[in-house]
Design a protein around this motif. Structure first.
Motif, mmCIF file in Angstrom:
data_model
loop_
_atom_site.group_PDB
_atom_site.id
_atom_site.type_symbol
_atom_site.label_atom_id
_atom_site.label_comp_id
_atom_site.label_asym_id
_atom_site.label_seq_id
_atom_site.Cartn_x
_atom_site.Cartn_y
_atom_site.Cartn_z
ATOM 1 N N VAL A 150 0.793 -1.155 -0.138
ATOM 2 C CA VAL A 150 0.106 0.052 0.127
ATOM 3 C C VAL A 150 0.925 1.258 0.014
ATOM 4 N N TRP A 151 1.909 1.263 0.804
ATOM 5 C CA TRP A 151 2.704 2.400 0.951
ATOM 6 C C TRP A 151 3.293 2.752 -0.310
ATOM 7 N N GLN A 152 4.028 1.613 -0.879
ATOM 8 C CA GLN A 152 4.593 1.797 -2.239
ATOM 9 C C GLN A 152 3.878 2.365 -3.351
ATOM 10 N N LEU A 153 2.428 1.933 -3.341
ATOM 11 C CA LEU A 153 1.634 2.372 -4.375
ATOM 12 C C LEU A 153 1.290 4.091 -4.082
ATOM 13 N N LEU A 154 1.249 4.172 -3.059
ATOM 14 C CA LEU A 154 0.835 5.575 -2.629
ATOM 15 C C LEU A 154 1.879 6.554 -3.072
ATOM 16 N N ARG A 155 3.043 6.155 -2.960
ATOM 17 C CA ARG A 155 4.154 7.026 -3.158
ATOM 18 C C ARG A 155 4.384 6.867 -4.795
ATOM 19 N N GLN A 156 4.030 5.855 -5.391
ATOM 20 C CA GLN A 156 4.188 5.747 -6.931
ATOM 21 C C GLN A 156 3.128 6.835 -7.598
ATOM 22 N N TYR A 157 1.597 6.939 -6.825
ATOM 23 C CA TYR A 157 0.827 7.819 -7.331
ATOM 24 C C TYR A 157 0.877 9.261 -6.637
ATOM 25 N N HIS A 158 1.667 9.348 -5.749
ATOM 26 C CA HIS A 158 2.013 10.614 -5.061
ATOM 27 C C HIS A 158 0.834 11.104 -4.522
#
Length: 646
Positions: A111-119
């Motif tokens: 989840v964290w990595q996806l949120l960073r991917q989509y800013h």
């Protein structure tokens, strides 16, 4: 002001209960449901209530002060993570729920990595602080280590006229102007809040709160602070643009869920989809399963429309921008097993409808064998699919054992030649094909001069390269990581039709594969294993036997942490044996880590037994015409026969 906030978590962290409390305390719902009582507001599907997990991303609507919030509750189980990813793309802010007992778990990291991917600016809420074994300090240390050093624990609630010295000091450490004010004791609350709000938006600060959703601890305080820390800016004066993020069906009527990115949408507005133009016939604002119809919606709102049958998930309506590809993709495929009374083609139509709602299903139809295959994230998804098919369509469906989805690529650079010239048709395509960086996917470069081929025909060739997956020669699985460069081509003034370039393009691609050194790829996991030190030998041995690799072990007084990569095929069932030999004291997290060279390619090729020459839909030969009659030229001789080389 419209704001969309998503709630995300590892399964069982308390995400749905937290969402229920937010809706209750903002008077959006009159009573709080419980997951174990099967009466929560946003888990409104019978399957979700029976299983006690969120499967579908659903939205609630709430008012805090002058702002209208759309709250999206997302699935926490990895099998339904594509649904979560689609919701992430329309969020203004996100709240990650972390259990104070279990801490940062495998899916939390995804989840964290996806949120960073989509800013997406992100908050944390440490839940279940009332439970035995809860340790906020340990969880905070995990968050700062696993996620970001910029996770800020806010223990004293922020107000418009008050910010604790701890928060003020934290901000001053990161801003020289604030530091000067802090040292002179002139740093006031409004300045702190303004700076913190900006840092959150820029992903430089990730505030963390704590409480207990089930016991209603810390919820009202959290709600009061959200307006102080969030802000959105949408322009209603620009032409309308909106992203499609969900498709559902209300009976026989298709509902297209959209986030308005800019402008205003009205009932009767229309959109073009190639040859089709469709009108919006109804606009709905949803709160759980309830909705109200409206005449228009503004930028920043989440809503559903009727009347659009051609829009697909990921499309940006009103824009020519190509949809951004999704990060999470299935690594398994399962065969549909059906022996009921309906014709298999009617069953296929139902699966196509489900595919519109869940694009990662990637329904595959094998005409020759009259068989249907679906792509899946895991076995739980198959169980849910069976229930959906039974409940919605009265279909008794079973699935074969899931199999790994392989892919293919090339290791050498080649030029593929394709020519299609039966009587009164004509097209020729020359494609340079080069290996791409692993994980890049297929890309396109145009080096063709307009004197050789019109711009329209050049665009057709690019379109055909990406309109569907192309079978590799080793297994028939899709090819990826190839850089296509259109070198040249030829059309005929009278005889070239649009479909001619599809044929020539496909033949050029296939002819290039015939020349290249082809490589079989398989999906990999990035894993993280944590267990007592006694098990380090067993863990390292298991990883090596699974054809995996690991980084230098991280040893503490009590635990060892191993991170690395391993094939999905050898590691997808490892959690069971790992839990058994560690007596449940170990933790394992798995994240999809792309495709790489298959560790046992010869064995897999033998198992699949693909015959490239028997795949009649994919041919590498070219068609030429002489004396009013078309004839086939095998791929080995195609280059010499090409017209552009003369």
């Amino acid at each position: 002001m419209f704001k969309t906030i998503g709630v995300l978590a590892h399964v069982d962290a308390g995400k749905t209960t937290f969402s229920e409390q937010l809706l209750y305390h903002t008077n959006s719902i009159q009573a709080r449901g419980r997951v174990d009582h099967q009466d929560t507001f946003l888990d409104n599907h019978a399957i979700e209530r029976a299983r006690g997990i969120t499967i579908f991303a659903e939205q609630g609507r709430m008012q805090i002060g002058n702002d209208t919030y759309t709250l999206i509750d997302t699935p926490g189980h990895v099998d339904f993570s594509p649904e979560m990813e689609r919701a992430i793309r329309v969020m203004d802010y996100a709240i990650i729920i972390v259990s104070a007992v279990e801490g940062v778990q495998g899916h939390t990291e995804t989840v964290w990595q996806l949120l960073r991917q989509y800013h997406v600016p992100t908050f944390f809420f440490i839940n279940k602080i009332d439970r035995e074994g809860a340790d906020v300090k340990v969880v905070m240390a995990q968050l700062q280590k696993e996620c970001s050093d910029d996770v800020l624990l806010i223990e004293e609630p922020l107000r418009s006229d008050y910010v604790s010295s701890h928060v003020a000091e934290w901000l001053a450490e990161r801003d020289e102007l604030l530091l000067e004010s802090f040292l002179t004791e002139s740093l006031d609350a409004p300045t702190c809040l303004s700076s913190l709000q900006a840092m959150i938006k820029e992903e430089q600060a990730f505030p963390c709160f704590m409480g207990s959703a089930l016991k209603d601890i810390g919820i009202k305080e959290f709600i009061a602070q959200i307006p102080l820390l969030t802000a959105t800016h949408y322009d209603n004066e620009l032409p309308f643009e909106g992203e499609v993020f969900k498709i559902r069906h209300d009976g026989h009527q298709r509902l297209t869920f959209i986030k308005a990115l800019q402008g205003t949408l009205h009932v009767r507005d229309d959109f073009s989809f190639g040859e089709f133009t469709e009108k919006v016939t109804e606009i709905r604002i949803y709160n759980g399963s309830r909705f109200e119809t409206v005449k228009e919606v503004c930028a920043g709102e989440i809503f559903a429309v009727k009347g659009l049958s051609q829009a697909q998930i990921g499309d940006i309506l009103g824009s020519s921008i190509s949809p951004q590809p999704f990060e999470l993709i299935p690594t398994l495929q399962a065969k549909v097993q059906y022996d009921g009374g309906q014709h298999i083609k009617d069953v296929l139509k139902i699966f196509r409808l489900l595919e519109a709602e869940e694009p990662t299903l990637r329904v595959v139809w094998h005409e020759k064998f009259q068989e249907i295959y679906v792509h899946i994230m895991g076995v739980i998804q198959l169980e849910v699919l069976c229930e959906v098919l039974a409940n919605r369509f009265s279909l008794a469906i079973a699935f074969g054992e899931p199999k790994i989805l392989y892919m293919e690529t090339i290791r050498t650079t080649v030029t593929g030649y394709g020519h299609f010239e039966p009587l009164k048709h004509y097209a020729e395509v020359h494609l340079l094909m080069e290996p791409n960086t692993r994980g890049t996917g297929n890309t396109f470069v145009n080096a063709c001069h307009a004197d050789d081929l019109s711009v329209g025909h050049q665009r057709l060739i690019e379109k055909h390269l990406f309109e569907r997956e192309h079978h590799g020669l080793l297994t028939g699985y899709p090819v990826t990581d190839i850089r296509f460069t259109l070198l040249t081509g030829r059309a005929h003034i009278k005889h070239t039709d649009g479909g001619d370039f599809r044929e020539a393009t496909f033949r050029a691609l296939r002819q290039g594969l015939e020349q290249a050194e082809n490589v079989l790829l398989e999906p990999y996991y990035r894993f993280k294993l944590k267990a007592p030190n006694d098990f380090i030998g067993r863990m390292m041995t298991d990883i090596q036997q699974a054809a995996g690799t690991f980084d230098t072990p991280i040893l503490t007084e009590e635990h060892v942490i191993l991170t690395g990569r391993a094939p999905v095929a050898t590691f997808m069932s490892y959690s069971t044996s790992f839990a058994a030999y560690t007596n449940g004291k170990g933790s394992l997290s798995l994240q999809f880590d792309g495709y790489d060279v298959c560790h046992n390619a010869d064995e897999i090729l033998a198992q699949i037994g693909y015959d490239k020459n028997a795949d009649t839909e994919y041919t590498s030969s070219s068609i030429f015409c002489a004396k009013g009659k078309g004839y086939s030229v095998p791929w080995q001789e195609a280059q010499e026969a090409m017209h552009c080389l003369r």
